[in-house]
Enzyme design. Structure first.
Site, PDB file in Angstrom:
ATOM      1  N   LYS A  78       0.745 -16.131   9.440  1.00 43.15           N
ATOM      2  CA  LYS A  78       2.089 -16.354   9.020  1.00 43.15           C
ATOM      3  C   LYS A  78       2.811 -15.638   7.345  1.00 43.15           C
ATOM      4  O   LYS A  78       1.411 -15.665   6.477  1.00 43.15           O
ATOM      5  CB  LYS A  78       2.496 -17.350   8.956  1.00 43.15           C
ATOM      6  CG  LYS A  78       3.467 -17.830   9.784  1.00 43.15           C
ATOM      7  CD  LYS A  78       4.583 -17.856  10.854  1.00 43.15           C
ATOM      8  CE  LYS A  78       5.718 -18.122  11.513  1.00 43.15           C
ATOM      9  NZ  LYS A  78       5.739 -18.398  12.895  1.00 43.15           N
TER      10      LYS A  78
HETATM   11  P1  NAD Z   1      17.377 -18.668  14.196  1.00 41.18           P
HETATM   12  O1  NAD Z   1      17.804 -18.290  13.013  1.00 41.18           O
HETATM   13  O2  NAD Z   1      17.230 -17.654  15.219  1.00 41.18           O
HETATM   14  O3  NAD Z   1      18.025 -20.305  14.281  1.00 41.18           O
HETATM   15  C1  NAD Z   1      17.599 -20.951  14.596  1.00 41.18           C
HETATM   16  C2  NAD Z   1      18.767 -22.465  15.570  1.00 41.18           C
HETATM   17  O4  NAD Z   1      18.338 -23.823  14.749  1.00 41.18           O
HETATM   18  C3  NAD Z   1      20.199 -21.218  14.767  1.00 41.18           C
HETATM   19  O5  NAD Z   1      21.193 -22.039  15.749  1.00 41.18           O
HETATM   20  C4  NAD Z   1      20.510 -22.815  13.702  1.00 41.18           C
HETATM   21  O6  NAD Z   1      21.547 -23.332  13.936  1.00 41.18           O
HETATM   22  C5  NAD Z   1      19.476 -24.134  13.986  1.00 41.18           C
HETATM   23  N1  NAD Z   1      18.847 -24.697  12.537  1.00 41.18           N
HETATM   24  C6  NAD Z   1      18.826 -24.938  11.526  1.00 41.18           C
HETATM   25  N2  NAD Z   1      18.606 -26.262  10.831  1.00 41.18           N
HETATM   26  C7  NAD Z   1      19.283 -26.759  11.235  1.00 41.18           C
HETATM   27  C8  NAD Z   1      19.457 -28.117  11.029  1.00 41.18           C
HETATM   28  N3  NAD Z   1      19.124 -28.840  10.186  1.00 41.18           N
HETATM   29  N4  NAD Z   1      19.253 -28.608  12.537  1.00 41.18           N
HETATM   30  C9  NAD Z   1      19.989 -28.606  13.903  1.00 41.18           C
HETATM   31  N5  NAD Z   1      20.067 -27.278  14.233  1.00 41.18           N
HETATM   32  C10 NAD Z   1      19.448 -26.012  13.111  1.00 41.18           C
HETATM   33  O7  NAD Z   1      15.940 -19.373  15.172  1.00 41.18           O
HETATM   34  P2  NAD Z   1      15.094 -18.954  16.053  1.00 41.18           P
HETATM   35  O8  NAD Z   1      14.252 -16.937  16.141  1.00 41.18           O
HETATM   36  O9  NAD Z   1      15.709 -19.160  17.108  1.00 41.18           O
HETATM   37  O10 NAD Z   1      13.465 -20.343  16.043  1.00 41.18           O
HETATM   38  C11 NAD Z   1      13.271 -21.146  16.243  1.00 41.18           C
HETATM   39  C12 NAD Z   1      11.930 -21.562  15.577  1.00 41.18           C
HETATM   40  O11 NAD Z   1      11.547 -21.354  16.710  1.00 41.18           O
HETATM   41  C13 NAD Z   1      11.434 -21.590  14.975  1.00 41.18           C
HETATM   42  O12 NAD Z   1      10.982 -23.365  14.448  1.00 41.18           O
HETATM   43  C14 NAD Z   1      11.113 -20.604  14.997  1.00 41.18           C
HETATM   44  O13 NAD Z   1       9.253 -20.721  14.020  1.00 41.18           O
HETATM   45  C15 NAD Z   1      10.459 -20.527  16.414  1.00 41.18           C
HETATM   46  N6  NAD Z   1       9.532 -19.453  17.470  1.00 41.18           N
HETATM   47  C16 NAD Z   1      10.419 -18.887  16.932  1.00 41.18           C
HETATM   48  C17 NAD Z   1       9.932 -17.329  18.240  1.00 41.18           C
HETATM   49  C18 NAD Z   1      10.750 -16.000  17.754  1.00 41.18           C
HETATM   50  O14 NAD Z   1      10.353 -15.195  18.571  1.00 41.18           O
HETATM   51  N7  NAD Z   1      11.783 -16.013  17.134  1.00 41.18           N
HETATM   52  C19 NAD Z   1       8.901 -16.554  18.765  1.00 41.18           C
HETATM   53  C20 NAD Z   1       7.826 -18.582  18.433  1.00 41.18           C
HETATM   54  C21 NAD Z   1       8.468 -19.240  17.752  1.00 41.18           C
END
Ligand code: NAD
Length: 423
Positions: A113
């Protein structure tokens, strides 16, 4: 005794959380337990300084990381996160969870990561490009198509992957599409990659509900985080008959007992940048999100959200972890006491890395698959992995998280033992 000299984890901090998960799996590793200490330390952790000239002529410095927790089963694989709270400790935990996730789904990868400690909202596009290119150059000595393959994570996207691919390619003197995944389609990206994590959350949630004999039709779903992961998962649950009752993001929390209209909500978020102010719902206090009655609760924002305190309040049957590390060890213990099933991140959000794997395979063979082929293969891999984990949980009468770690850590340590120690 601290585990390592360069971080000071606490019980519920990311690395502390990961260590307690390794403690929990140790009794189920049999003879392989003699190797367990390798899982408690990253193989390699690189910290880099990223100086750039800002648009106003001043020089800014950012701290960047790339951690390769394990390369035992194959090259490193894991995303890159841009966030002001990124720390070495957080990146270490995220890289370790990638080791477990890749092994849980049986992808031929280790775990890695990366991250940069910055708030991308404060940078212009040009500045963001400079940071990305310098970071890629600095970590260039340890990444590569057969060494370690970054991908998008929080606040990074296809554009950032394109800059990373270009920078790495310039440095090695050859176009190396396989150095990152999550790229735009025109640069060797894969169809289905953008939606893959959310799709996987849905597939794994559907399988969990099937095992629990709870129909998806009419099931109530609450989602924290409406970005890439949360919005796609919510949309797929809704189009399969579930009712999305509450959504929370950084702009607020909205509730509609009759179900939020996903098309309208996605439109609103595309226009305004968040769910706050959506007309088709009531706004509720952010903390009250955790009291909303649901069948499935999907944390899909950041880690450490379901604390011991919140776990006492949640009213749901299944916590489906879209985010990485959203439940603290205290939260996990309370949920287990209350009989609430937790489908852990290492399987629930493995759809993204699975389609990243497809992208990498397609790049190597320069032969690209249709979106249907990708979705069918994704479904098959996740259903098979979930079955193995569910059956392990039943066999040992252990939580799904410990079962997922048992399956995954057994694979990693078996490979470790068969490779032997160098020299
Ligand atoms: P993203 O940036 O697209 O979305 C994040 C979301 O979380 C947004 O809607 C934001 O408004 C919200 N958010 C941020 N801070 C917040 C808070 N304090 N309270 C409530 N909501 C809040 O990110 P993503 O790609 O959707 O990733 C989200 C999670 O999923 C992360 O933990 C990431 O590590 C995990 N993840 C993502 C992927 C991927 O392919 N994108 C893969 C595996 C895991």
């Amino acid at each position: 005794m601290p585990n390592l000299s360069f971080v000071s984890p606490t019980r519920n901090s990311p690395w502390g959380t990961y260590l307690s998960q390794i403690d929990a799996v140790e009794p189920y590793l049999g003879k392989l337990a003699r190797w367990v200490e390798t899982l408690r330390r990253p193989k390699r952790a690189l910290i880099v300084d990223i100086p750039i000239e800002l648009d106003n002529g001043t020089i800014a410095h950012f701290e960047g990381y790339r951690v390769q927790h394990s390369l035992t089963r194959g090259p490193g694989k894991g995303g890159v996160r841009y966030h002001p709270d990124v720390t070495l400790e957080e990146v270490m935990a995220l890289s370790a969870w990638m080791t477990v996730k890749n092994a849980a789904v049986n992808l031929p990868y280790g775990g890695a990561k990366g991250g940069i400690r910055l708030d991308p909202k404060t940078l212009s596009l040009k500045e963001l490009e400079k940071v990305t290119r310098r970071y890629t150059s600095e970590i260039g000595m340890i990444i590569g198509p057969t060494q370690d393959i970054p991908a998008p994570d929080v606040n990074t996207n296809g554009q950032i992957m394109a800059w990373m691919m270009d920078t790495y390619s310039m440095n090695v003197g050859a176009t190396a599409t396989g150095v990152v995944t999550g790229k735009p389609i025109a640069l060797g990206g894969s169809l289905g990659r953008v939606a893959a994590t959310g799709r996987g959350v849905f597939v794994v949630g559907r399988e969990a509900m099937r095992r629990l004999n709870v129909p998806l039709e009419g099931a109530r779903v609450a989602v924290q985080g409406f970005g890439n992961v949360g919005s796609v998962a919510a949309k797929m649950f809704a189009s399969n008959g579930a009712i999305i009752v509450a959504v929370q993001d950084h702009t607020g929390t909205i509730l509609n007992e009759k179900g939020l209209d996903m098309t309208d909500l996605l439109d609103h978020v595309a226009k305004t940048g968040g769910v706050g102010g959506f007309k088709g719902a009531d706004r509720i206090d952010n903390e009250n999100f955790w009291d909303v009655k649901s069948d499935i609760l999907i944390p899909a924002a950041l880690e450490g959200q379901i604390t011991g305190e919140r776990a006492k309040r949640v009213q749901t049957r299944v916590v489906l972890e879209g985010a990485n590390g959203p439940t603290t060890p205290d939260g996990d213990a309370v949920l287990a006491d209350r009989g609430i099933i937790v489908v852990p991140d290492v399987i629930a959000n493995a759809g993204g890395v699975t389609v990243s794997y497809f992208e990498w395979v397609q790049d190597f063979s320069s032969f690209f698959w249709t979106e249907d082929e990708i979705n069918v293969r994704l479904d098959k891999i996740l259903v098979g992995a979930f079955k193995g984990i569910w059956d392990t949980a039943e066999q040992h009468r252990i939580p799904l998280r410990t079962a997922a770690f048992t399956v995954a850590c057994t694979r990693v340590l078996e490979a470790r033992e068969e490779r032997g120690l160098y020299p």
